[in-house]
Design a protein around this motif. Structure first.
Motif, mmCIF file in Angstrom:
data_model
loop_
_atom_site.group_PDB
_atom_site.id
_atom_site.type_symbol
_atom_site.label_atom_id
_atom_site.label_comp_id
_atom_site.label_asym_id
_atom_site.label_seq_id
_atom_site.Cartn_x
_atom_site.Cartn_y
_atom_site.Cartn_z
ATOM 1 N N ALA A 39 37.041 50.109 27.122
ATOM 2 C CA ALA A 39 35.761 50.225 27.162
ATOM 3 C C ALA A 39 35.079 49.286 28.238
ATOM 4 N N ARG A 40 35.554 48.363 28.450
ATOM 5 C CA ARG A 40 34.860 47.461 29.331
ATOM 6 C C ARG A 40 35.400 47.063 30.628
ATOM 7 N N PHE A 41 36.488 47.959 30.956
ATOM 8 C CA PHE A 41 37.267 47.739 32.093
ATOM 9 C C PHE A 41 36.438 47.349 33.429
ATOM 10 N N ASP A 42 35.358 47.918 33.718
ATOM 11 C CA ASP A 42 34.573 47.642 35.088
ATOM 12 C C ASP A 42 34.132 46.055 34.889
ATOM 13 N N GLU A 43 33.751 45.825 33.851
ATOM 14 C CA GLU A 43 33.231 44.279 33.383
ATOM 15 C C GLU A 43 34.277 43.374 33.531
ATOM 16 N N ARG A 46 35.411 43.058 37.238
ATOM 17 C CA ARG A 46 34.550 42.264 38.024
ATOM 18 C C ARG A 46 34.749 40.536 37.584
ATOM 19 N N ALA A 47 34.997 40.356 36.471
ATOM 20 C CA ALA A 47 35.320 38.980 36.174
ATOM 21 C C ALA A 47 36.626 38.431 36.958
ATOM 22 N N SER A 48 37.632 39.447 36.734
ATOM 23 C CA SER A 48 38.999 38.797 37.444
ATOM 24 C C SER A 48 38.568 38.834 38.976
ATOM 25 N N LEU A 49 37.853 39.667 39.727
ATOM 26 C CA LEU A 49 37.845 39.423 40.967
ATOM 27 C C LEU A 49 37.063 37.977 41.120
ATOM 28 N N ALA A 50 36.192 37.777 40.323
ATOM 29 C CA ALA A 50 35.288 36.596 40.631
ATOM 30 C C ALA A 50 36.488 35.333 40.341
ATOM 31 N N GLU A 51 37.321 35.382 39.251
ATOM 32 C CA GLU A 51 38.222 34.364 39.190
ATOM 33 C C GLU A 51 39.172 34.297 40.493
#
Length: 159
Positions: A39-43, A46-51
């Motif tokens: 349900a929150r895949f896009d969010e 983005r968090a994974s890419l920021a990490e």
């Protein structure tokens, strides 16, 4: 031959398809990601890419000739010259040596590009395939633990 790529935003559609298509297959040997993940895949992406941008993780995807994601090989909790390795391979690509290939490729990247000196991994006792991949790629058992409440082994590999 497949290609190993560092995760990018444009991988999102293929990565989501990979996770959805293999959800039941993965849940047979590792804990399910749960509905919220999808349900929150896009969010979450983005968090994974920021990490990843911060140097805390290195997320890799294994891309097949058709552009589909066939697997993931990740380094998480990158700190003090080490990281934890995790991987998953699509059901349709399992049993062909792809996991071992991906782990070997990421181990080389970990040493040569990311400057790491040691990798850790965990696998549940009932996940014989994952334990075999770790053994074949130079990881040694260093202890026992619980992984999501299930008996597991801890592994280590010096790079």
């Amino acid at each position: 031959m497949p290609e190993l790529c560092l995760l990018r935003p444009d991988h999102a559609p293929a990565l989501l398809a990979f996770e959805r298509e293999n959800r039941a297959y993965f849940a047979a040997s590792i804990p399910d990601r749960g509905e919220e993940y999808f349900a929150r895949f896009d969010e979450r992406l983005r968090a994974s890419l920021a990490e990843q941008e911060a140097g805390e993780c290195c997320f890799h995807v294994v891309i097949g000739a058709d552009g589909d994601v066939l697997g993931r090989v990740n380094l998480v909790d990158v700190a003090d010259g080490g990281a934890e390795l995790g991987y998953r391979i699509a059901e349709r690509a399992a049993g062909r040596g792809l996991a071992g290939w991906g782990v070997r490729e990421v181990c080389a990247l970990a040493a040569e590009r990311y400057g790491l000196t040691v990798l850790r991994a965990r696998a549940t006792l009932d996940n014989a395939a994952s334990r075999a991949v770790l053994a074949r790629t130079g990881f040694a058992v260093v202890g026992e633990t619980l992984l999501n409440g299930r008996p597991a082994l801890t592994y280590r590999r010096a790079l």
